[in-house]
Every structure is written in structure tokens, then in C-alpha cells.
Scaffold this motif. Structure first.
Motif, short mmCIF file in Angstrom:
data_model
loop_
_atom_site.label_atom_id
_atom_site.label_comp_id
_atom_site.label_asym_id
_atom_site.label_seq_id
_atom_site.Cartn_x
_atom_site.Cartn_y
_atom_site.Cartn_z
N GLU A 117 6.39 -25.72 -2.61
CA GLU A 117 5.87 -26.54 -3.70
C GLU A 117 5.57 -25.69 -4.93
N ARG A 118 4.96 -24.52 -4.74
CA ARG A 118 4.65 -23.66 -5.88
C ARG A 118 5.92 -23.09 -6.50
N ARG A 119 6.92 -22.82 -5.68
CA ARG A 119 8.18 -22.26 -6.20
C ARG A 119 8.91 -23.22 -7.13
N GLN A 120 8.58 -24.48 -7.07
CA GLN A 120 9.19 -25.44 -7.98
C GLN A 120 8.74 -25.21 -9.42
N ASN A 121 7.58 -24.59 -9.58
CA ASN A 121 7.00 -24.44 -10.92
C ASN A 121 6.91 -23.00 -11.41
N VAL A 122 6.88 -22.03 -10.49
CA VAL A 122 6.77 -20.62 -10.89
C VAL A 122 7.68 -19.77 -10.00
N ASP A 123 7.92 -18.55 -10.43
CA ASP A 123 8.67 -17.58 -9.64
C ASP A 123 7.69 -16.64 -8.93
N PHE A 124 8.15 -16.05 -7.83
CA PHE A 124 7.31 -15.14 -7.06
C PHE A 124 8.02 -13.81 -6.80
N SER A 125 7.19 -12.79 -6.62
CA SER A 125 7.69 -11.48 -6.20
C SER A 125 7.95 -11.52 -4.69
N ILE A 126 8.36 -10.39 -4.15
CA ILE A 126 8.42 -10.24 -2.71
C ILE A 126 7.00 -10.28 -2.16
N LEU A 127 6.84 -10.54 -0.87
CA LEU A 127 5.52 -10.52 -0.26
C LEU A 127 4.99 -9.08 -0.24
N TYR A 128 3.73 -8.92 -0.60
CA TYR A 128 3.14 -7.58 -0.53
C TYR A 128 2.08 -7.46 0.57
N TYR A 129 1.66 -8.62 1.14
CA TYR A 129 0.71 -8.57 2.25
C TYR A 129 0.77 -9.87 3.03
N ASP A 130 0.63 -9.77 4.36
CA ASP A 130 0.68 -10.94 5.23
C ASP A 130 -0.72 -11.24 5.76
N GLN A 157 -10.91 -24.11 -0.13
CA GLN A 157 -10.93 -23.77 -1.55
C GLN A 157 -9.90 -24.62 -2.29
N LEU A 158 -10.36 -25.25 -3.34
CA LEU A 158 -9.51 -26.15 -4.13
C LEU A 158 -8.29 -25.40 -4.68
N GLY A 159 -7.11 -25.96 -4.42
CA GLY A 159 -5.87 -25.38 -4.94
C GLY A 159 -5.28 -24.28 -4.10
N SER A 160 -5.95 -23.89 -3.02
CA SER A 160 -5.48 -22.78 -2.19
C SER A 160 -4.46 -23.26 -1.15
N ILE A 161 -3.75 -22.30 -0.55
CA ILE A 161 -2.83 -22.62 0.52
C ILE A 161 -3.58 -23.22 1.70
N GLN A 162 -4.83 -22.79 1.90
CA GLN A 162 -5.64 -23.31 3.00
C GLN A 162 -5.93 -24.81 2.80
N PRO A 222 -3.29 -19.98 14.94
CA PRO A 222 -1.90 -19.51 15.07
C PRO A 222 -1.03 -20.12 13.99
N PRO A 223 -0.30 -19.30 13.21
CA PRO A 223 0.50 -19.83 12.10
C PRO A 223 1.71 -20.63 12.57
N LYS A 224 2.02 -21.69 11.82
CA LYS A 224 3.20 -22.51 12.11
C LYS A 224 4.39 -22.14 11.21
N GLY A 225 4.10 -21.48 10.12
CA GLY A 225 5.16 -21.14 9.17
C GLY A 225 4.85 -19.82 8.50
N PRO A 226 5.60 -19.47 7.43
CA PRO A 226 5.40 -18.20 6.74
C PRO A 226 4.06 -18.14 6.03
N ASN A 227 3.45 -16.96 6.04
CA ASN A 227 2.21 -16.71 5.32
C ASN A 227 2.44 -15.51 4.41
N GLY A 228 1.40 -15.05 3.78
CA GLY A 228 1.51 -13.85 2.97
C GLY A 228 1.21 -14.07 1.51
N SER A 229 1.04 -12.96 0.80
CA SER A 229 0.68 -12.99 -0.62
C SER A 229 1.80 -12.42 -1.47
N ALA A 230 1.99 -13.02 -2.64
CA ALA A 230 2.99 -12.55 -3.59
C ALA A 230 2.46 -12.73 -5.01
#
Length: 267
Positions: A117-130, A157-162, A222-230
Motif C-alpha cells: 500500500e505504501r509503495r503505491q505512493n512512495v519509493d523505498f530503499s532496501i531493508l536495513y533492519y528486520d 500507533q496511528l498510521g503504523s504497520i502495526q 509469529p509473522p505471516k508476511g515480510p517485515n523490516g524497516s526501509a
């Protein structure tokens, strides 16, 4: 932070040259007089939500209010490598991507996960932390897994992935009620006051808050999909490629691992 319009070079022979200064999100003017050359100075603005230790948070231990953290250290290394002067703009998490799209900041670092969903509006770097999501609750509450949140009031938290993940969980778990809040400290206080039963918070952040509040505990979901920060950028930004090169360099050199140990393992 306001942008400063570009100035065209003035051709006053032998006396004065005005150096054009540009930056992502903001710029500054730098003068260069005859016989006194000065390097080009670029300014780049990082948008963040400084309520998310150890990623970014306010530190007043030195007697002044300073934003520090894992993301801040990485951003400083990238800025130094690319020849930028770094400035940091603090705001609510849900305002970060709108600020990025409006050009008020040049990039965003806030422990942000690059969702589709976020990728529709902005670009991201590679993941730097999981990282992983957790359930934070009072000790003895027996809220250790998603099924335990049935009929419970849960902070996010409002607007967060969580928040997004919690909404998906709420579709599966009967009676799970979400309470979005702007700041993680607000969420922690709501748990302690008994106004919410639990919260869904990233594991590294949960570790810090439960360490400071021994009446609280967390359990990993337990995660169901990809996580991490970019790092997030405006669509089409050339900075993404530059940042990726530095991030890879930090990983290959072992500097990234040193920062992980500094901010996560030694807390």
C-alpha cells in the motif's frame, strides 16, 4: 521546514559568484567570494516520529533536547557519505508520508515497513533492519497470543504497520477492539492505567518499554508476511539509489551490525 528557491548565478566578473545550494525537502544559500572558494553545501531533511526508541527518540541527558537513535545514526552516516548536511523534522507518524509527498522532507526514516500500500505512493530503499510484532500487556494478564485478544481493547500507533496488521487480526478475532493513538508512550500509559488491555508494538520497541516498565511484558506474534524497516522517498527520487549504495556498504563493512548491537542488544 520551508524550501528556499534556487538563485541563478550572477556573472560579476572576478568579484562575486553565488553558489547554488540544493537539498531534498529544503535548501540553503552559500556565498563564495573572489579568491575564497567554498565547497557546495547540500542540506537534506529527514522526517521522523521521535517517539519510537531505540529507532528515534528525544534525549535530554546532555541538558538539551536532541533526537537520537538507530535510524538517526544511520541517517548521519548516509548524509556524511553523500556530502549532505542532515536536518531532522519530528512529527506524528501518520503525517510522515504526506509530508514526504508534499516535499516538506526529503526522506523518511521511522522504523517504517515498505508495504504494498505504501509503495503505491512512495519509493523505498532496501531493508536495513528486520523486526517482528508483539503483544504488550500487563504481567499476569495471560495475553500472549493473538487468540487471547478476543473481546479485548488493543492499542496501536496511528498510521503504523502495526495498525494495519491489527486491523487484519480484528477481522479474525471476535470482539477485538482497536484504539489508535499517535504516540507509543500514550499507548503504554493506557495499558498501565487499564484503559486498554494490550497493544501491538514492534519487538525492539516493546523490549525498551517493558524494560523500563517491569509491570509489563511482551510476546512475539509469529509473522505471516515480510517485515523490516526501509527508507522512504518521494516517487522517482534519485536518492533511493544513492542511499542503497551506502546501506549496502554499511552492511558489508559490519558497521550496520555495530549499530544494531549499540541500540538493540545493549539496552
Amino acid at each position: 521546514m520551508k524550501s528556499i528557491k534556487s538563485l541563478s548565478a550572477l556573472g560579476i566578473s572576478g568579484l562575486l559568484a553565488i553558489a547554488l545550494v540544493t537539498g531534498c525537502g529544503t535548501g540553503e544559500k552559500a556565498n563564495q567570494t573572489a579568491g575564497q572558494a567554498s565547497p557546495e553545501k547540500k542540506v537534506i531533511v529527514m522526517g521522523t516520529s521521535a517517539d519510537y526508541p531505540p529507532y528515534e527518540f528525544h534525549d535530554q541527558s546532555s541538558g538539551k533536547d536532541e533526537i537520537v537513535g538507530f535510524d538517526v545514526d544511520i541517517a548521519k552516516k548516509i548524509a556524511s557519505e553523500l556530502g549532505y548536511e542532515l536536518k531532522i523534522q519530528d512529527m506524528d507518524f501518520n503525517g510522515l508520508l504526506p509530508a514526504l509527498q508534499a516535499g516538506r522532507v526529503g526522506f523518511v526514516m521511522a522504523g517504517m515497513t515498505p508495504t504494498d500500500e505504501r509503495r503505491q505512493n512512495v519509493d523505498f530503499s532496501i531493508l536495513y533492519y528486520d523486526a517482528k510484532n508483539t503483544i504488550v500487556a500487563k504481567k499476569g494478564s495471560n495475553l500472549t497470543k493473538p487468540e487471547d485478544l478476543k473481546g479485548k481493547k488493543v492499542g496501536v500507533q496511528l498510521g503504523s504497520i502495526q495498525e494495519g496488521d491489527a486491523k487484519e487480526l480484528a477481522k479474525e478475532i471476535q470482539g477485538m477492539e482497536l484504539k489508535p493513538l499517535n504516540k507509543i508512550p500514550e499507548i503504554i500509559q493506557e495499558i498501565k492505567a487499564g484503559r486498554i488491555d494490550a497493544a501491538i508494538i514492534e519487538d525492539t520497541v516493546a523490549k525498551g518499554y517493558t524494560g523500563a516498565n517491569p509491570d509489563l511484558q511482551f510476546h512475539v506474534i509469529p509473522p505471516k508476511g515480510p517485515n523490516g524497516s526501509a527508507v522512504a522517498f518521494p516517487k522517482g527520487s534519485k536518492n533511493a539509489e544513492e542511499f542503497n549504495k551506502v546501506l549496502k556498504k554499511l552492511k558489508d563493512s559490519g558497521e550496520m551490525e555495530q549499530l544494531v548491537k549499540k541500540w538493540f542488544e545493549q539496552k
